[in-house]
Design an enzyme around this catalytic site. Structure first.
Site, PDB file in Angstrom:
ATOM      1  N   GLU A 196     -15.594 103.950 -63.408  1.00  0.00           N
ATOM      2  CA  GLU A 196     -14.600 103.555 -64.408  1.00  0.00           C
ATOM      3  C   GLU A 196     -14.061 104.739 -65.217  1.00  0.00           C
ATOM      4  OE1 GLU A 196     -15.941 100.231 -66.755  1.00  0.00           O
ATOM      5  OE2 GLU A 196     -16.236  98.958 -64.996  1.00  0.00           O
ATOM      6  N   TYR A 264     -14.132  91.271 -63.392  1.00  0.00           N
ATOM      7  CA  TYR A 264     -15.060  90.293 -63.949  1.00  0.00           C
ATOM      8  C   TYR A 264     -14.318  89.013 -64.322  1.00  0.00           C
ATOM      9  CZ  TYR A 264     -18.754  93.803 -64.294  1.00  0.00           C
ATOM     10  OH  TYR A 264     -19.704  94.751 -64.016  1.00  0.00           O
ATOM     11  N   GLU A 319     -18.239  95.952 -58.595  1.00  0.00           N
ATOM     12  CA  GLU A 319     -18.660  95.189 -59.778  1.00  0.00           C
ATOM     13  C   GLU A 319     -17.824  93.916 -59.840  1.00  0.00           C
ATOM     14  OE1 GLU A 319     -19.088  97.119 -63.579  1.00  0.00           O
ATOM     15  OE2 GLU A 319     -19.730  99.017 -62.683  1.00  0.00           O
TER      16      GLU A 319
END
Length: 514
Positions: A196, A264, A319
């Site tokens: 990130e 997410y 992720e």
């Protein structure tokens, strides 16, 4: 006469309403010879130095009364083995860009401590380091995926780590590894170049990171060994298509084997909602975010296809998962949350998306393995529970390294407060002559009837497993560890090449040919 018309009209309305409720969704399953293989690495996991993920989760120490192997819980090792875990990502996450690998090697009593500035400001003693992690991966039969420090590290530090774990002999780092008790190298294939960088990894822009990546990747090499280096660039978050465009345009194909994507299922970063005591408002909003994975992968793949038409660079969703407010009374920096049937819906639907995009999606890593976010296991002292997410991933092991069977259908809607989402998702595969079909119905109240055309598959009989419960909020607890477990599903029939079944609300079904 008017009265009779009214009766007829009312009857017709009732008929069409009932028909709509019981409308059957037709699903065709194809069997092309050139379909891609669903990489087992899509079913990977992630363990970051975050909260109780490593310490008190995976690692309890060799002196713990909890049964362990080299300090790692035996019950968790067995659970992950049963899950056929293909790979495990470590040490972060945000933590990766503050981690200096040499702090975690050598005698444990000599290792320095570190303050985990990202997650709770706790002090860690580095008792779990490179040897512990890579030896664990050997025990699990899983490929290690190491995330290197780009944010606060150096090219030399990263290159030395590669030497330490991959070089057999003849280098200072190989000599150091041998001194620390590991004669043979681990031959680690997967390497993440930072994490990130658009955020916790350095707040960089895409152009700056692309140049930095090229510098690092140039020095990540296997020398004259046969070990394949799979270098993964830290890619975009969600719908940041500019980031993907820059990386694919600026980084030469010979320097990048994969590019990461993070996404997410979060309602609102400022108010993420409860993990277990949620409403249907929360549920619908969460599933809206989860199903955006289809859009993200489709659009990022289109960019990748433009610069990489030969499909050499894999999309690595390293992720993903649900993210809610932490459980009451727990450290906000530890990200501990319960795992309900909502999480089973996220897992099943997302894995179906990955499977159906397996031509480009090569790896994915659920966040995270234990005690953090959408975990597959939760621990409390000597106890451990397996979550609904665990059970979905275990049901889906039938797809590991199987050939994709493309599906075609129009999903019925899950409608709430005037908005709609596709209620049903499906993926199918074939391996060693056996067919597997996974179906998910995310509708909170309505069952959905489906008819699957098996005409191209030469299937005579099937068995099925279902994961469902009475309420979306249901979950396993340390008092009731098996409140939600998979069960046998028999409510289907096969006739003249057509399989008919009804999927209950918020449930996952996996069918396997006999």
């Amino acid at each position: 006469m008017r009265k009779n018309n009214f009766v007829v009209y009312s009857f017709l309305l009732a008929f069409f309403f009932i028909s709509a409720l019981h409308a059957q969704t037709a699903i065709s399953i194809k069997n092309p010879k050139d379909a891609p293989v669903i990489s087992k690495h899509i079913y990977g996991h992630f363990s970051e130095h975050l909260g109780r993920s490593i310490y008190d989760g995976l690692y309890v120490g060799e002196d713990s009364p909890i049964p362990n192997t080299d300090g790692v819980r035996d019950d968790l090792i067995q659970a992950l083995k049963d899950l056929q875990i293909p790979n495990l990502r470590w040490p972060g996450g945000c933590f990766a860009d503050t981690y200096h690998w040499r702090d975690g090697i050598g005698p444990q009593e000599d290792r320095p401590t570190i303050v985990n500035q990202w997650w709770g400001d706790v002090t860690e003693d580095n008792s779990f380091g490179t040897h512990n992690f890579l030896n664990l991966c050997e025990v699990l039969g899983a490929e290690p995926y190491l995330a290197g420090n780009v944010g606060s590290g150096t090219v030399q530090e990263f290159s030395n780590w590669v030497q330490y774990v991959n070089h057999d002999e003849g280098s200072p780092m190989a000599k150091l590894r041998k001194e620390n008790g590991k004669e043979e190298s681990w031959d680690v294939k997967f390497w993440g170049v930072g994490n990130e960088p658009w955020g916790c990894g350095g707040n960089m822009d895409a152009e700056f990171y692309a140049d930095l990546y090229k510098q690092y990747a140039t020095f990540l090499t296997s020398w004259d060994k046969d070990t394949e280096m799979y270098r993964i660039a830290s890619g975009p978050s969600g719908n940041d298509y500019h980031w993907m465009e820059v990386l694919m345009k600026e980084i030469p194909a010979e320097l990048m084997e994969g590019v990461a994507l993070h996404s997410y299922s979060v309602i609102d970063w400022s108010n993420k909602g409860p993990a277990s005591e949620f409403t249907e408002d929360h549920y619908f909003a969460t599933m809206t975010e989860a199903l955006k994975m289809e859009e993200y992968i489709t659009k990022h793949t289109a960019i990748m296809d433009k610069y990489d038409p030969e499909n050499k660079v894999g999309l690595i969703v390293d992720e993903w998962g649900g993210w809610y407010e932490v459980e009451e009374g727990t450290n906000p920096g530890f990200l501990f949350q319960q795992n309900t049937m909502r999480d089973a819906m996220i897992a099943g639907a997302t894995l179906n998306i990955f499977n159906n995009h397996s031509e480009r999606v090569y790896m994915a890593n659920l966040a995270q393995a234990v005690n953090v976010l959408q975990a597959v296991a939760l621990t409390q002292g000597e106890q451990m529970i397996l979550t609904p997410t665990y059970h979905v991933m275990k049901m889906y092991t039938v797809h590991h390294d199987a050939q994709l069977l493309p599906v075609n259908f129009e999903s019925p809607d899950y409608t709430y407060n005037g908005e709609s989402l596709p209620a049903v998702s499906v993926s199918a595969s074939k391996k060693d002559g056996k067919v597997a079909i996974s179906l998910v119905n995310i509708d909170s109240k309505k069952e959905n009837e489906v008819e699957l055309d098996l005409g191209e598959l030469d299937v005579e009989g099937m068995t099925a497993t279902i994961l469902t419960s009475d309420k979306l909020q249901d979950h396993n607890t340390f008092e009731n560890t098996e409140n939600i477990t998979p069960g046998e599903f028999k409510d289907f029939k096969i006739k003249r090449g057509k399989l008919e079944l009804t999927i209950p609300p918020f449930s996952v079904i996996v069918l396997k040919s006999e």
